[in-house]
Design an enzyme around this catalytic site. Sequence first.
Site, mmCIF file in Angstrom:
data_model
loop_
_atom_site.group_PDB
_atom_site.id
_atom_site.type_symbol
_atom_site.label_atom_id
_atom_site.label_comp_id
_atom_site.label_asym_id
_atom_site.label_seq_id
_atom_site.Cartn_x
_atom_site.Cartn_y
_atom_site.Cartn_z
ATOM 1 N N ASP A 104 -79.923 82.357 -46.926
ATOM 2 C CA ASP A 104 -79.294 83.352 -45.908
ATOM 3 C C ASP A 104 -78.148 83.519 -46.393
ATOM 4 O O ASP A 104 -77.121 82.816 -46.917
ATOM 5 C CB ASP A 104 -79.440 83.030 -44.502
ATOM 6 C CG ASP A 104 -80.838 83.436 -43.933
ATOM 7 O OD1 ASP A 104 -81.806 83.815 -44.928
ATOM 8 O OD2 ASP A 104 -81.156 83.456 -42.725
ATOM 9 N N HIS A 256 -78.268 78.203 -46.820
ATOM 10 C CA HIS A 256 -77.246 79.273 -46.710
ATOM 11 C C HIS A 256 -76.653 79.139 -48.156
ATOM 12 O O HIS A 256 -76.098 78.097 -48.296
ATOM 13 C CB HIS A 256 -76.613 79.117 -45.417
ATOM 14 C CG HIS A 256 -77.025 79.367 -44.380
ATOM 15 N ND1 HIS A 256 -77.645 78.339 -43.683
ATOM 16 C CD2 HIS A 256 -77.090 80.383 -43.475
ATOM 17 C CE1 HIS A 256 -78.064 78.859 -42.303
ATOM 18 N NE2 HIS A 256 -77.703 80.079 -42.466
#
Length: 772
Positions: A104, A256
């Site tokens: 993400d 991430h």
Amino acid sequence: MPTTTPSRRRRRAPSRIERVAGKAAALQKPRVILALLLLLALTSVMLLDGYLRAEVGGDQRVRTGASSSKVPDKVLDGGPILTFRGGQATTVSVPDKTIALTFDDGPNPTWTPQVLAILKKYDIPATFFVVGSMVSRYPSIVADMVEQGNEVGIHTFTHVDLSYQSDARVNREMQQTQLALAGAAGITTTLFRAPYSSETDAIDNYSWPVYKKLGEDGYTSVFVDTDSDDWKRPGVSKIVKWATPEDDEGASVLFHDAGGERSQTIKALPKYIEKMQAKGYTFTTISGAIQQEESAGGGQSAGAGAQAGGPQPGGQEAPAGQAGAGAAGGARSGTSNLQAAHREATGATLYEGKALIGAVAVAEWAVPVLSVGLMVVGVAVMGRFGMMLLLARRHYRQRNKRRFSWGPPVYRPVSVIVPAYNEKECIANTLASLAKSTHPIEIIVVDDGSTDGTSEIAREAAFSLGMTNVRVIRQENAGKPAALNNGVRSASHDIVVMMDGDTVFEPDTVRQLVQPFADPEVGAVAGNAKVGNRNTLIGAWQHIEYVMGFNLDRRMYDLLRCMPTIPGAIGAFRREAVLEVGGMSEDTLAEDTDITIAMHRAGWRVVYQEHARAWTEAPGSLKQLWSQRYRWSYGTMQALWKHRGSLTDKGPSGRFGRVGMPLVVIFQIVTPVFAPLIDVFTVYSMIFVDFTAALLAWLAVLGVQLLCAAYAFRLDREKYRYLLMMPLQQLAYRQMMYLVLIHSCITALTGGRLRWQKLKRTGEVGTAAGVS
């Protein structure tokens, strides 16, 4: 025969000067528009950059703890992949012993390439949920991501919680990200992951309508059921542990690749991949997980929830049969780089996307440059204030010492030249002030083709005042420089004082003005011009500007021996010096600046005499003010360009080129042109960043300016009450002066030419007494 009605008046044909002025004004309109367009472009670039960085339109609100009573239980208890095929909510789980690796918040120029390198090394795919603003800033990374065989999904454009946003904002967040993907990699996507989402059981009554709407639009919403929590930076071992599913279950695993410092993620990722492969896991994309699950269940592959040949997010129409293509089972070899969730961007979507990427590239380049420019301008402005204060104080102390003297007092008569064109309102007041002169003078009024009876009024005024020292010379209209040159040729004395026809002198003005000529090196003297009509708002603003901007500057330039301008309202010259440099030139609109620089280059010294005061009528309307300052600034540029050779002058006569020219260019052209950046960035910061900090910074700058202005008022013995107008002056008047200068620069760069323009006078500056 037809008769002529007596009351009907014939319309006067415009004069040649009026026709030329009208044409010149018409030519300037496109340049005004261009100046405004440049300002609009600057504002647009800043707003775009601010939007990309979530300064403009950013929303940091995150919803927690809301009820989920409206969300179906099968969704809350289902797998991490949510589709709405046929309008029905369906969830899909990742097959056992399978990892759908997701990242993400990217792309990030530091961490994302390292993640891609690790994936390439281990020959596994992943799904990246990208933020549109980051895609538009780093398009090449997304292109590499897709080319490598990875899958991308939307993580909104500005990373906002969509449950707080309107339908229009939701659509905008999705569409703008689709355009960014189209411009960066030539694709659109059907995958979506909401910022701040986690597992499906966290869906609440506020976010559920968003997922339903996006599902109806063809999007597949992706959640997680195993979170590495790498954003907490707990250490490599814990990241690996927390990302490992239990009991050989399949999982959508969250890492991430942006949003913070991700060095622990980079170190943990290879260890995690090796661990999961050792346990017999395979890696796939979200589309691959869907395909595996549906193949195992005997269902038709729908490619991330989008039916083949149906409408797709981003306005694309999927070709029949394409939706089933994808990376099955996590095997990278033999799969198409166009993942099942991807659609090839074509037509308007592709071109709009490329336009967005181009605009962002401009903003990414322009805003840092503007920021550096802002710092340079800020340092230059503050440096100028500091230099003016120090040198003005030194100048005041030096010139007001009891022992200071220019030399033997100058008592010999001088010639006062008054060029006049349609000055019927002011010429009588001008002559009346000169009649009180304490220094012997002859007065030469040069009527430059006036059509309002200026010469007759001058003669009548001289006769009524009993003045026998006045000569009125009429000439055909040829402009102010020609009128001044006519006056110089007709002068009887070796010192000539030049003043405007709308100006009044104090009784002691001429005597004070000519005293520096006791020094044989002095060729010209600048007087202290004062605004007489200062009791209006526009007049008060100009009064502040004259005292602070002009006279404080002249003190500084005097000490540095590089005075750039003898004001047309009050100046004195050695007649021989004027004739030596060829008189007043018609080459520029700033004949006063032109001749001042010429005298420097001829080796003459130019000084400032603060005690020689003249009261002039400043423009009384914004239109007239614009016209006057436009001519001044444009004329100054002309004069500087004309005398650009002074930069290479040698010896004492080259001082202006070495010192004065750079200072004038920096402080009167370059810095003011870029000074609006300070105001634009201040307004921008107040609205979109930190109102309090920006306001305090603006007030600090205003405080410094007030300090300088107060000191200038003290030196000139002016009343401080006018400084109450200064904050409003900074908000309105200064912006107008910026636009005037920008307008002048555009005119100069585009090769435009202006003619001398006559301002409308009222004659309200009648006497020198009592105006302050």
